[in-house]
Design a protein around this motif. Structure first.
Motif, mmCIF file in Angstrom:
data_model
loop_
_atom_site.group_PDB
_atom_site.id
_atom_site.type_symbol
_atom_site.label_atom_id
_atom_site.label_comp_id
_atom_site.label_asym_id
_atom_site.label_seq_id
_atom_site.Cartn_x
_atom_site.Cartn_y
_atom_site.Cartn_z
ATOM 1 N N ASP A 128 35.337 34.614 38.297
ATOM 2 C CA ASP A 128 35.475 35.269 39.596
ATOM 3 C C ASP A 128 34.244 35.064 40.471
ATOM 4 O OD1 ASP A 128 37.791 36.132 38.403
ATOM 5 O OD2 ASP A 128 37.474 38.269 38.797
ATOM 6 N N ARG A 129 33.072 35.047 39.854
ATOM 7 C CA ARG A 129 31.831 34.921 40.637
ATOM 8 C C ARG A 129 31.763 33.600 41.391
ATOM 9 N NH1 ARG A 129 29.292 37.063 35.731
ATOM 10 N NH2 ARG A 129 29.002 39.325 36.027
ATOM 11 N N TYR A 188 33.837 32.452 43.255
ATOM 12 C CA TYR A 188 34.502 32.612 44.549
ATOM 13 C C TYR A 188 33.862 33.707 45.397
ATOM 14 C CZ TYR A 188 37.978 29.795 42.198
ATOM 15 O OH TYR A 188 38.605 28.785 41.512
ATOM 16 N N ARG A 189 32.811 34.335 44.886
ATOM 17 C CA ARG A 189 32.161 35.428 45.606
ATOM 18 C C ARG A 189 30.931 34.882 46.317
ATOM 19 N NH1 ARG A 189 32.059 38.769 41.761
ATOM 20 N NH2 ARG A 189 33.766 40.130 42.424
ATOM 21 N N SER A 190 30.913 35.039 47.628
ATOM 22 C CA SER A 190 29.741 34.627 48.404
ATOM 23 C C SER A 190 29.384 35.754 49.364
ATOM 24 C CB SER A 190 30.033 33.340 49.188
ATOM 25 O OG SER A 190 31.129 33.522 50.064
ATOM 26 N N CYS A 221 31.562 39.060 50.016
ATOM 27 C CA CYS A 221 32.977 38.735 49.829
ATOM 28 C C CYS A 221 33.614 39.635 48.772
ATOM 29 C CB CYS A 221 33.083 37.274 49.407
ATOM 30 S SG CYS A 221 34.741 36.700 49.154
ATOM 31 N N VAL A 222 34.774 40.210 49.105
ATOM 32 C CA VAL A 222 35.518 41.063 48.171
ATOM 33 C C VAL A 222 36.621 40.235 47.515
ATOM 34 C CG1 VAL A 222 36.975 43.109 47.914
ATOM 35 C CG2 VAL A 222 35.034 43.135 49.508
ATOM 36 N N ILE A 223 36.589 40.190 46.187
ATOM 37 C CA ILE A 223 37.538 39.401 45.403
ATOM 38 C C ILE A 223 38.597 40.320 44.806
ATOM 39 C CG2 ILE A 223 37.833 37.890 43.389
ATOM 40 C CD1 ILE A 223 36.223 36.522 45.456
ATOM 41 N N GLU A 280 31.548 44.800 39.538
ATOM 42 C CA GLU A 280 30.854 43.975 38.540
ATOM 43 C C GLU A 280 30.366 44.809 37.360
ATOM 44 O OE1 GLU A 280 29.177 40.370 39.016
ATOM 45 O OE2 GLU A 280 28.846 40.496 41.167
#
Length: 203
Positions: A15-16, A18-20, A23-25, A49
């Motif tokens: 998942d990380r 896609y997190r920048s 950003c909420v995943i 997390e």
């Protein structure tokens, strides 16, 4: 024996990617595309997390008892949870793929996310980036959490339906086409929660 800490770190690391920034995943999954009876149910989940819930994984890989416990932990810690579902009548009317998409859109509408990691389904038209992940429930922490929420939610529905229609064994088969279920269909015909488009060659 799988090391649960290593496994959950692996899922969270996916998942990380896609997190920048801020950003909420969200992860999204469905349960119930294959059964002969009952709703198709989807869940859309945003997980923090921390804390990492060690037994979050593909819902098919953990026992029913374990799923129930992990479900409670997810509900306790999740930042957002959305549930979508479509009835057997609408599944018959629009087909199971479109019903799944509709249920996913309903679940996602309840969750303010920037990126949606979705188990294999595409073209939902969500208000955010959509990333379809093949076997996502075995790859992504968020999708795995969603798979557990959807599975427990639907299983509980089918257990309740078993009380109304005990002849079909819904508490055991959850609407899937087991031998017991098909024999009951042939013997007494369908009940109101059967998908008529799925059962034609059984009755």
């Amino acid at each position: 024996m799988i090391n649960r800490e290593e496994r959950v770190r692996e899922l969270m690391e996916f998942d990380r990617r896609y997190r920048s920034g801020c950003c909420v995943i969200a992860g999204m999954d469905e349960v119930g595309r294959g059964p002969l009876a009952g709703n198709v149910v989807t869940a859309c989940v945003v997980m923090p997390e921390e804390p990492a819930i060690l037994w979050v994984d593909d819902s098919k890989k953990i026992s029913e008892t374990r799923r129930e416990k992990v479900f409670d932990e997810i509900l306790k810690h999740a930042l957002y949870i959305g549930i979508g579902e479509v009835t057997p009548e609408e599944i018959d009317r629009i087909n199971i793929l479109e019903a799944t998409r509709k249920a996913m859109r309903e679940a996602a509408a309840q969750v303010p996310a920037d990126v949606f990691l979705i188990d294999a389904v595409t073209k939902l038209g969500l208000n955010g980036q959509e990333i379809a992940v093949i076997k996502g429930d075995a790859s992504s922490y968020s999708i795995a959490a969603a798979s557990i929420v959807a599975k427990v939610t639907r299983d509980r529905q089918m257990i309740e339906m078993d009380r109304l229609y005990p002849e079909y064994g819904f508490a055991r088969n959850k609407g899937y086409g087991t031998k017991e279920h098909i024999e009951a269909l042939k013997r007494i015909g369908p009940c109101p929660i059967h998908r008529r488009s799925f059962i034609g060659h059984f009755i």
